[in-house]
Design a protein around this motif. Structure first.
Motif, PDB file in Angstrom:
ATOM      1  N   LEU A  85       0.826  -1.208   0.000  1.00 23.17           N
ATOM      2  CA  LEU A  85       0.000   0.000   0.000  1.00 23.17           C
ATOM      3  C   LEU A  85       0.862   1.261   0.000  1.00 23.17           C
ATOM      4  CD1 LEU A  85      -2.994  -0.743   2.419  1.00 23.17           C
ATOM      5  CD2 LEU A  85      -3.132  -0.039   0.012  1.00 23.17           C
ATOM      6  N   LYS A  86       1.930   1.263   0.796  1.00 23.30           N
ATOM      7  CA  LYS A  86       2.822   2.428   0.817  1.00 23.30           C
ATOM      8  C   LYS A  86       3.434   2.668  -0.552  1.00 23.30           C
ATOM      9  CE  LYS A  86       4.398   2.911   5.594  1.00 23.30           C
ATOM     10  NZ  LYS A  86       5.568   2.890   6.506  1.00 23.30           N
ATOM     11  N   GLU A  87       3.822   1.585  -1.212  1.00 26.81           N
ATOM     12  CA  GLU A  87       4.429   1.751  -2.535  1.00 26.81           C
ATOM     13  C   GLU A  87       3.403   2.268  -3.542  1.00 26.81           C
ATOM     14  OE1 GLU A  87       6.734  -0.976  -5.862  1.00 26.81           O
ATOM     15  OE2 GLU A  87       7.000  -1.395  -3.725  1.00 26.81           O
ATOM     16  N   TYR A  88       2.173   1.742  -3.489  1.00 28.55           N
ATOM     17  CA  TYR A  88       1.126   2.219  -4.402  1.00 28.55           C
ATOM     18  C   TYR A  88       0.854   3.711  -4.178  1.00 28.55           C
ATOM     19  CZ  TYR A  88       0.013  -2.803  -4.791  1.00 28.55           C
ATOM     20  OH  TYR A  88       0.054  -4.162  -4.977  1.00 28.55           O
ATOM     21  N   LEU A  89       0.781   4.103  -2.903  1.00 19.49           N
ATOM     22  CA  LEU A  89       0.502   5.510  -2.605  1.00 19.49           C
ATOM     23  C   LEU A  89       1.656   6.400  -3.040  1.00 19.49           C
ATOM     24  CD1 LEU A  89      -1.194   5.127   0.901  1.00 19.49           C
ATOM     25  CD2 LEU A  89      -2.271   5.859  -1.246  1.00 19.49           C
ATOM     26  N   GLY A  90       2.891   5.890  -2.958  1.00 16.59           N
ATOM     27  CA  GLY A  90       4.028   6.657  -3.453  1.00 16.59           C
ATOM     28  C   GLY A  90       3.891   6.924  -4.942  1.00 16.59           C
ATOM     29  N   VAL A  91       3.406   5.928  -5.675  1.00 19.06           N
ATOM     30  CA  VAL A  91       3.199   6.087  -7.122  1.00 19.06           C
ATOM     31  C   VAL A  91       2.046   7.049  -7.389  1.00 19.06           C
ATOM     32  CG1 VAL A  91       2.503   4.907  -9.244  1.00 19.06           C
ATOM     33  CG2 VAL A  91       4.132   3.814  -7.676  1.00 19.06           C
ATOM     34  N   CYS A  92       0.922   6.825  -6.720  1.00 18.78           N
ATOM     35  CA  CYS A  92      -0.272   7.642  -6.981  1.00 18.78           C
ATOM     36  C   CYS A  92      -0.058   9.106  -6.584  1.00 18.78           C
ATOM     37  CB  CYS A  92      -1.467   7.060  -6.222  1.00 18.78           C
ATOM     38  SG  CYS A  92      -1.999   5.443  -6.835  1.00 18.78           S
ATOM     39  N   LEU A  93       0.455   9.333  -5.378  1.00 24.19           N
ATOM     40  CA  LEU A  93       0.687  10.705  -4.927  1.00 24.19           C
ATOM     41  C   LEU A  93       1.815  11.370  -5.704  1.00 24.19           C
ATOM     42  CD1 LEU A  93       0.354  10.110  -1.070  1.00 24.19           C
ATOM     43  CD2 LEU A  93      -1.306  11.230  -2.588  1.00 24.19           C
ATOM     44  N   VAL A 127      -0.370  12.778  -8.620  1.00 28.73           N
ATOM     45  CA  VAL A 127      -1.211  13.890  -8.166  1.00 28.73           C
ATOM     46  C   VAL A 127      -1.302  13.836  -6.648  1.00 28.73           C
ATOM     47  CG1 VAL A 127      -3.509  14.932  -8.176  1.00 28.73           C
ATOM     48  CG2 VAL A 127      -2.602  13.930 -10.270  1.00 28.73           C
ATOM     49  N   ASP A 128      -0.832  14.878  -5.975  1.00 29.25           N
ATOM     50  CA  ASP A 128      -0.878  14.930  -4.517  1.00 29.25           C
ATOM     51  C   ASP A 128      -2.257  15.416  -4.108  1.00 29.25           C
ATOM     52  OD1 ASP A 128      -0.429  15.008  -1.855  1.00 29.25           O
ATOM     53  OD2 ASP A 128       1.130  16.541  -1.888  1.00 29.25           O
ATOM     54  N   SER A 129      -3.188  14.462  -3.991  1.00 28.07           N
ATOM     55  CA  SER A 129      -4.579  14.825  -3.739  1.00 28.07           C
ATOM     56  C   SER A 129      -5.282  13.675  -3.016  1.00 28.07           C
ATOM     57  CB  SER A 129      -5.277  15.122  -5.076  1.00 28.07           C
ATOM     58  OG  SER A 129      -6.678  15.168  -4.925  1.00 28.07           O
ATOM     59  N   ASN A 130      -6.407  14.002  -2.389  1.00 31.97           N
ATOM     60  CA  ASN A 130      -7.229  12.980  -1.738  1.00 31.97           C
ATOM     61  C   ASN A 130      -8.043  12.179  -2.734  1.00 31.97           C
ATOM     62  OD1 ASN A 130      -6.398  13.594   0.866  1.00 31.97           O
ATOM     63  ND2 ASN A 130      -8.009  15.125   1.164  1.00 31.97           N
ATOM     64  N   VAL A 131      -7.869  12.469  -4.016  1.00 33.26           N
ATOM     65  CA  VAL A 131      -8.627  11.768  -5.047  1.00 33.26           C
ATOM     66  C   VAL A 131      -8.359  10.266  -5.000  1.00 33.26           C
ATOM     67  CG1 VAL A 131      -6.840  12.083  -6.811  1.00 33.26           C
ATOM     68  CG2 VAL A 131      -9.215  11.734  -7.512  1.00 33.26           C
ATOM     69  N   TRP A 132      -7.161   9.902  -4.614  1.00 33.17           N
ATOM     70  CA  TRP A 132      -6.815   8.477  -4.547  1.00 33.17           C
ATOM     71  C   TRP A 132      -7.536   7.792  -3.383  1.00 33.17           C
ATOM     72  CZ3 TRP A 132      -4.693   7.676  -8.960  1.00 33.17           C
ATOM     73  CH2 TRP A 132      -3.863   8.640  -9.539  1.00 33.17           C
ATOM     74  N   ARG A 133      -7.674   8.529  -2.272  1.00 31.92           N
ATOM     75  CA  ARG A 133      -8.359   7.980  -1.104  1.00 31.92           C
ATOM     76  C   ARG A 133      -9.844   7.805  -1.374  1.00 31.92           C
ATOM     77  NH1 ARG A 133      -9.207  12.176   3.472  1.00 31.92           N
ATOM     78  NH2 ARG A 133     -10.787  12.713   1.922  1.00 31.92           N
ATOM     79  N   VAL A 158       0.046   7.695   7.310  1.00 33.89           N
ATOM     80  CA  VAL A 158      -1.289   7.867   7.886  1.00 33.89           C
ATOM     81  C   VAL A 158      -2.357   7.414   6.897  1.00 33.89           C
ATOM     82  CG1 VAL A 158      -2.977   9.553   8.721  1.00 33.89           C
ATOM     83  CG2 VAL A 158      -0.585   9.744   9.411  1.00 33.89           C
ATOM     84  N   LEU A 159      -2.192   7.796   5.627  1.00 26.88           N
ATOM     85  CA  LEU A 159      -3.149   7.402   4.598  1.00 26.88           C
ATOM     86  C   LEU A 159      -3.116   5.891   4.383  1.00 26.88           C
ATOM     87  CD1 LEU A 159      -5.232   8.082   2.470  1.00 26.88           C
ATOM     88  CD2 LEU A 159      -3.370   8.652   0.880  1.00 26.88           C
TER      89      LEU A 159
END
Length: 346
Positions: free
Chosen positions: A139-147, A150-156, A217-218
């Motif tokens: 999950l951390k690696e996926y969020l590193g790619v997604c953010l 775009v650094d946004s809550n859109v992924w959440r 945290v995310l």
């Protein structure tokens, strides 16, 4: 029957009235040193001699000792120093050790014909903890790619349906390549669904972003949301990743690598036994020369593995009342008398 004194323990004992000489073991001595009974042809008295240090004369009448039959004098025991790297250790449980005594040390594949680890083995017992940790790592690696895109809550907040992908393990290290490829395809599909074709699978600074506190945290938040696309992908990947490692494990027999620094070696033993009750721990050993096809484990440098079975006649078992603590002591595991041939173990 004559009475004589043992030169090793200085105790008197009754001995057979021999004709000339024969092997003998003093009932009071605990040392394995071989002895001989000798009857002097002059005074007719019987003496006990240490076979490795025969005297020149009878201790009673000083008559020269006659030539003793060659087959009576035992072959001297040569004690070689203990070299730990000459041995390999296998950690298991009391129940499995009894099975090993019957069929030898075999991989799960050899025993069952299926490349699936023993459910009572250390690997399977640790699955729950390791998979949960792996899910968060993915999950951390996926969020590193997604953010990183775009650094946004859109992924959440994204609601994207997830389609699980099929995967079959073959028990080879090569399985990791197609699994990673399928993971990349699934992550790209999620990114495209959220932000279109502009999504990049390898944005700049993805590793730096993955280590940020806000990302952690995310990650913790998504880990509690079993319906989120990224959580489902991470869960599937972590389980398949564990299945690959499990299939590889099932094809091999594993040992502690004794060629490591003692602290690392002991750390491996602690990790391999942490999920077992100390009273159930059993340690087997085998000479490294008797393990065919031995190789360093690429996944865990603290281990040595082989696909070849080890017969029970080659194995010894550590005996004692506190194996978990005794094994960690070099002075205990290095003493031959603390090991018993597995076939003689009761």
């Amino acid at each position: 029957m004559p009475t004589t004194v043992c030169p090793k323990c200085n105790r008197y004992s009754t001995v057979p009235n021999v004709q000339n000489a024969e092997p003998y073991r003093c009932p009071y001595c605990t040392t394995p040193e071989a002895s001989l009974l000798y009857k002097c042809f002059s005074c007719m008295k019987v003496s006990i001699f240490v076979a490795a240090r025969l005297p020149r004369a009878c201790p009673y009448c000083m008559t020269i000792v006659r030539t003793l039959p060659r087959d009576v004098i035992p072959t001297p025991v040569i004690v070689t120093p203990f070299v730990e790297t000459d041995w390999l250790y296998h950690v298991t449980s009391m129940t499995i050790a009894r099975s090993i005594k019957r069929i030898g040390l075999q991989s799960a594949l050899s025993r069952t014909g299926v490349a699936r680890p023993d459910p009572n083995g250390s690997f399977a017992l640790d699955r729950v903890n390791r998979v949960a940790k792996s899910i968060k790592g993915r999950l951390k690696e996926y969020l590193g790619v997604c953010l990183g895109n775009v650094d946004s809550n859109v992924w959440r907040d994204a609601v994207v349906p997830y389609t699980a992908f099929p995967f079959v393990c073959t028990g080879s290290n090569d399985d990791y390549v197609p699994l990673k490829r399928l993971e990349d395809v699934a992550l790209t599909a999620f990114g495209n669904a959220v932000m279109g074709a502009k999504f990049q699978l390898k944005p700049k600074n993805k590793f730096v972003i993955a280590k940020k506190e806000t990302t952690r945290v995310l990650c913790d938040l998504l880990a509690t949301n079993a319906d989120h696309y990224l959580t489902k992908l991470a869960t599937q990947y972590a389980n398949f990743d564990f299945d690959i490692e499990g299939a590889i494990t099932a094809c091999h027999v594993y040992f502690l690598n004794t060629r490591l620094d003692p602290l690392i070696f002991q750390g491996g033993f602690t990790d391999y036994t942490k999920l077992r009750s100390p009273s159930s721990i059993v340690v087997l050993r085998v000479r490294r020369a008797d393990v065919h096809g031995a190789e360093d484990d690429l996944a865990d440098f603290r281990a040595v593995r082989t696909r070849v079975d080890v017969p029970p006649a080659r194995l010894e078992i550590l005996t004692g009342t506190a194996i978990y603590t005794d094994f960690k002591r070099f002075d205990f595991r290095s003493r031959a008398e603390n090991w018993t041939p597995l076939l003689q173990w009761r």
